[in-house]
Scaffold this motif. Sequence first.
Motif, PDB file in Angstrom:
ATOM      1  N   ARG A  90     -34.084 -11.089   2.470  1.00 53.35           N
ATOM      2  CA  ARG A  90     -34.845 -11.375   1.302  1.00 53.35           C
ATOM      3  C   ARG A  90     -35.985 -10.152   1.001  1.00 53.35           C
ATOM      4  O   ARG A  90     -35.979  -9.754  -0.168  1.00 53.35           O
ATOM      5  N   THR A  91     -36.418  -9.548   2.037  1.00 56.57           N
ATOM      6  CA  THR A  91     -37.148  -8.146   1.916  1.00 56.57           C
ATOM      7  C   THR A  91     -36.180  -7.050   1.389  1.00 56.57           C
ATOM      8  O   THR A  91     -36.841  -6.428   0.380  1.00 56.57           O
ATOM      9  N   VAL A  92     -35.066  -7.221   1.821  1.00 53.91           N
ATOM     10  CA  VAL A  92     -34.188  -5.892   1.212  1.00 53.91           C
ATOM     11  C   VAL A  92     -33.941  -6.272  -0.290  1.00 53.91           C
ATOM     12  O   VAL A  92     -33.944  -5.260  -1.046  1.00 53.91           O
ATOM     13  N   ARG A  93     -33.725  -7.637  -0.683  1.00 55.38           N
ATOM     14  CA  ARG A  93     -33.494  -7.828  -2.008  1.00 55.38           C
ATOM     15  C   ARG A  93     -34.741  -7.620  -2.961  1.00 55.38           C
ATOM     16  O   ARG A  93     -34.497  -7.006  -3.911  1.00 55.38           O
ATOM     17  N   ALA A  95     -36.883  -5.111  -2.481  1.00 45.56           N
ATOM     18  CA  ALA A  95     -37.173  -3.691  -2.334  1.00 45.56           C
ATOM     19  C   ALA A  95     -36.064  -3.394  -3.332  1.00 45.56           C
ATOM     20  O   ALA A  95     -36.385  -2.440  -4.025  1.00 45.56           O
ATOM     21  N   ASP A  96     -34.926  -3.590  -3.454  1.00 40.72           N
ATOM     22  CA  ASP A  96     -33.780  -3.179  -4.244  1.00 40.72           C
ATOM     23  C   ASP A  96     -34.192  -3.580  -5.564  1.00 40.72           C
ATOM     24  O   ASP A  96     -34.064  -2.719  -6.474  1.00 40.72           O
ATOM     25  N   ILE A  97     -34.912  -4.471  -6.004  1.00 43.72           N
ATOM     26  CA  ILE A  97     -35.278  -4.914  -7.278  1.00 43.72           C
ATOM     27  C   ILE A  97     -36.413  -3.924  -7.598  1.00 43.72           C
ATOM     28  O   ILE A  97     -36.619  -3.646  -8.678  1.00 43.72           O
ATOM     29  N   LEU A 136     -41.215  -9.139  -6.445  1.00 49.35           N
ATOM     30  CA  LEU A 136     -41.404 -10.100  -5.568  1.00 49.35           C
ATOM     31  C   LEU A 136     -41.118 -11.424  -6.401  1.00 49.35           C
ATOM     32  O   LEU A 136     -40.372 -12.360  -5.726  1.00 49.35           O
ATOM     33  N   ARG A 137     -41.597 -11.808  -7.590  1.00 47.30           N
ATOM     34  CA  ARG A 137     -41.027 -12.822  -8.299  1.00 47.30           C
ATOM     35  C   ARG A 137     -39.738 -13.132  -8.218  1.00 47.30           C
ATOM     36  O   ARG A 137     -39.222 -14.133  -8.241  1.00 47.30           O
ATOM     37  N   GLU A 138     -38.907 -12.131  -8.871  1.00 47.91           N
ATOM     38  CA  GLU A 138     -37.647 -12.084  -9.025  1.00 47.91           C
ATOM     39  C   GLU A 138     -36.915 -12.296  -7.781  1.00 47.91           C
ATOM     40  O   GLU A 138     -35.795 -13.010  -7.695  1.00 47.91           O
TER      41      GLU A 138
END
Length: 125
Positions: free
Chosen positions: A30-33, A35-37, A121-123
């Motif tokens: 989830r953290t990687v997701r 950060a990518d966004i 974070l929201r997305e």
Amino acid sequence: MSVEVRVDAGRIARLLRARGGIVERNLRRRTVRVADIAERKAPGTMGSYVSWHIETGPRGLQGVVQCDHPVVRYVLDGTRPHIIRPRRARALRFQMGGRTTFAKYVRHPGTRANPFLQEALREGR
């Protein structure tokens, strides 16, 4: 014939929270997701300054996404109208309409806030 099952809640909790455990793997994903966004939403080259890590905090494991670009605070919060003056020269020099322009100062209109980290974070949830 009887069957007895004993659940050691403390041991289960330790296994889940252990480094490399289920909870950490899910948190890392989830953290990687997020950060990518954030990298995609960041303006200009600011995305290359976005990083992430997992740390153990007072409430257990935490995923941390951060941007350490020198002006990230101004992008996240926006700026009020202000005057820009030269620091080391007698005049400012910039391009305007394809022409070189000199000025003793410039009235900057300010910038709107761009909360790209909060949006990521929201997305990413």
